[in-house]
Design an enzyme around this catalytic site. Structure first.
Site, PDB file in Angstrom:
ATOM      1  N   SER A 174     -13.898 -12.385  42.579  1.00 24.67           N
ATOM      2  CA  SER A 174     -13.269 -11.171  42.074  1.00 24.67           C
ATOM      3  C   SER A 174     -12.062 -10.757  42.895  1.00 24.67           C
ATOM      4  O   SER A 174     -11.786 -11.329  43.941  1.00 24.67           O
ATOM      5  CB  SER A 174     -14.283 -10.007  42.068  1.00 24.67           C
ATOM      6  OG  SER A 174     -15.414 -10.325  41.310  1.00 24.67           O
TER       7      SER A 174
ATOM      8  N   SER B 199     -14.965 -13.896  37.495  1.00 28.52           N
ATOM      9  CA  SER B 199     -14.095 -13.121  38.376  1.00 28.52           C
ATOM     10  C   SER B 199     -13.915 -11.710  37.833  1.00 28.52           C
ATOM     11  O   SER B 199     -13.348 -11.508  36.768  1.00 28.52           O
ATOM     12  CB  SER B 199     -12.724 -13.807  38.510  1.00 28.52           C
ATOM     13  OG  SER B 199     -11.953 -13.189  39.514  1.00 28.52           O
TER      14      SER B 199
ATOM     15  N   ASP C 213     -11.915  -8.703  37.960  1.00 26.59           N
ATOM     16  CA  ASP C 213     -10.573  -8.359  38.447  1.00 26.59           C
ATOM     17  C   ASP C 213     -10.216  -6.954  37.979  1.00 26.59           C
ATOM     18  O   ASP C 213     -10.024  -6.722  36.780  1.00 26.59           O
ATOM     19  CB  ASP C 213      -9.560  -9.380  37.932  1.00 26.59           C
ATOM     20  CG  ASP C 213      -9.948 -10.806  38.305  1.00 26.59           C
ATOM     21  OD1 ASP C 213     -10.403 -10.997  39.449  1.00 26.59           O
ATOM     22  OD2 ASP C 213      -9.819 -11.703  37.459  1.00 26.59           O
TER      23      ASP C 213
END
Length: 341
Positions: free
Chosen positions: A235, A273, A275
């Site tokens: 992340s 991930s 984000d």
């Protein structure tokens, strides 16, 4: 070249300059007046490499309980505590705390303690806590973050140049095949006739191929024969602060650009991930919002400061061996554009 580097340098010290806008005096999010940063680092040299980073706007007071803000999720694979209320109201009501994934909830509880101490009559609070998964290098299941660690980061926050690399919430993170961590940068510009500062702070922990000023720099090229073993995803948390008078809708546009900037350094935006970008303004509420037509230079400032903050998060990090004997190497400087001058 010795990969166990300890003397680290920021991107500009290595001749890597991003964009044409000037930086603030510290080239950090703390160039935005009133924005403070504090870290608590846990590093036992073996299985624990984690911590807390706190971004504290001094403009949040008993008289002013909220700042215009927005959140953008580039990929919502994460645990961003407090984000839905920011989306709903367009207001940030607490410092932003960053930590490890499984410690986010303890950090949120500790942040509530901090908020309650500042408002003895309050009965509702919206703590904002972001996270990335540092479980590759740190024993994340031990959940070592306590209330004391969070309060120390909050109470120790200052307006100086924040420490970068393997510190605070970035102690155990990795990105783009290398050891990463915390990074920060800023830009100064004039918008609609008034001086404006934009600052960014990142917690880097995502996959992809390191790209510096448009040049891909895979691990196998920078460290031949010693490609780092690392998870494909994880992340990134990005915090953008500005003193430009903007409303929540406009700040959401800034937050989106912050996520876009990850692509400049080679982010893969993978399935796993999470984000996220949080953008807020410290501008006094009496000021008229900047017209949308005047935002282009602010967008550029966000993109450039986030890109440089991401590079700083890698360039300032040091090689780390963590849980299970896994090692993630720091970026070596001699192959960088400009020769790592």
């Amino acid at each position: 070249m010795d990969k166990q580097l300890t003397a680290r340098a920021r991107a500009r010290d290595l001749g890597v300059v991003i964009g044409t806008l000037p930086t603030g005096p510290l080239n950090a999010i703390t160039d935005v007046e009133g924005v403070l940063v504090g870290h608590t680092t846990i590093d036992d040299g073996a299985d624990l490499h984690t911590g807390v980073t706190a971004i504290v706007p001094r403009q949040l007071t008993a008289e002013r309980r909220g700042l215009p803000a927005a959140v953008y999720a580039g990929n919502g694979y994460g645990k961003l505590v407090g984000s839905t209320q920011i989306d709903e109201l367009g207001v940030l009501e607490s410092p932003v705390v960053l930590t490890a994934t499984l410690s986010a909830f303890r950090a949120a509880d500790a942040l509530v303690t901090h908020l309650m101490d500042g408002d003895p009559e309050g009965i509702s609070f919206n703590p904002v806590v972001g996270e990335t998964n540092d479980g590759f290098l740190s024993d994340i299941r031990r959940r070592p973050i306590t209330e004391r660690h969070v309060l120390e980061a909050l109470e120790g926050a200052s307006g100086g140049l924040p420490a970068e690399g393997c510190v605070g919430a970035g102690t155990g993170t990795t990105a783009l095949g290398f050891k990463a961590g915390i990074g920060t940068s800023s830009r100064q510009l004039v918008v609609d006739g008034a001086p404006v500062t934009v600052g960014a702070l990142v917690q880097s922990n995502f996959g992809g191929v390191l790209t510096v000023r448009g040049i891909p720099m895979p691990v196998e090229e920078l460290i031949p024969g010693e490609a780092n073993e690392e998870p494909a995803g994880n992340s990134c948390m990005i915090v953008v602060a500005t003193d430009a008078p903007l409303d929540a809708r406009q700040l959401a546009r800034l937050a989106r650009r912050a996520i876009f900037a990850m692509g400049r350094v080679g982010a893969s935006y993978s399935h796993g991930s999470g984000d996220y970008a949080i953008a807020f303004t410290t501008a006094p509420p009496r000021l008229t919002a900047v017209p949308d037509a005047a935002l282009n230079p602010v967008f550029a400032a966000v993109m450039d400061s986030v890109e440089e903050a991401l590079l700083n998060s890698l360039f300032m990090a040091t090689t780390t061996t963590g849980v299970g004997g896994r090692t993630c190497h720091a970026v070596p400087y001699d192959r960088l554009p400009g020769g790592g001058a």
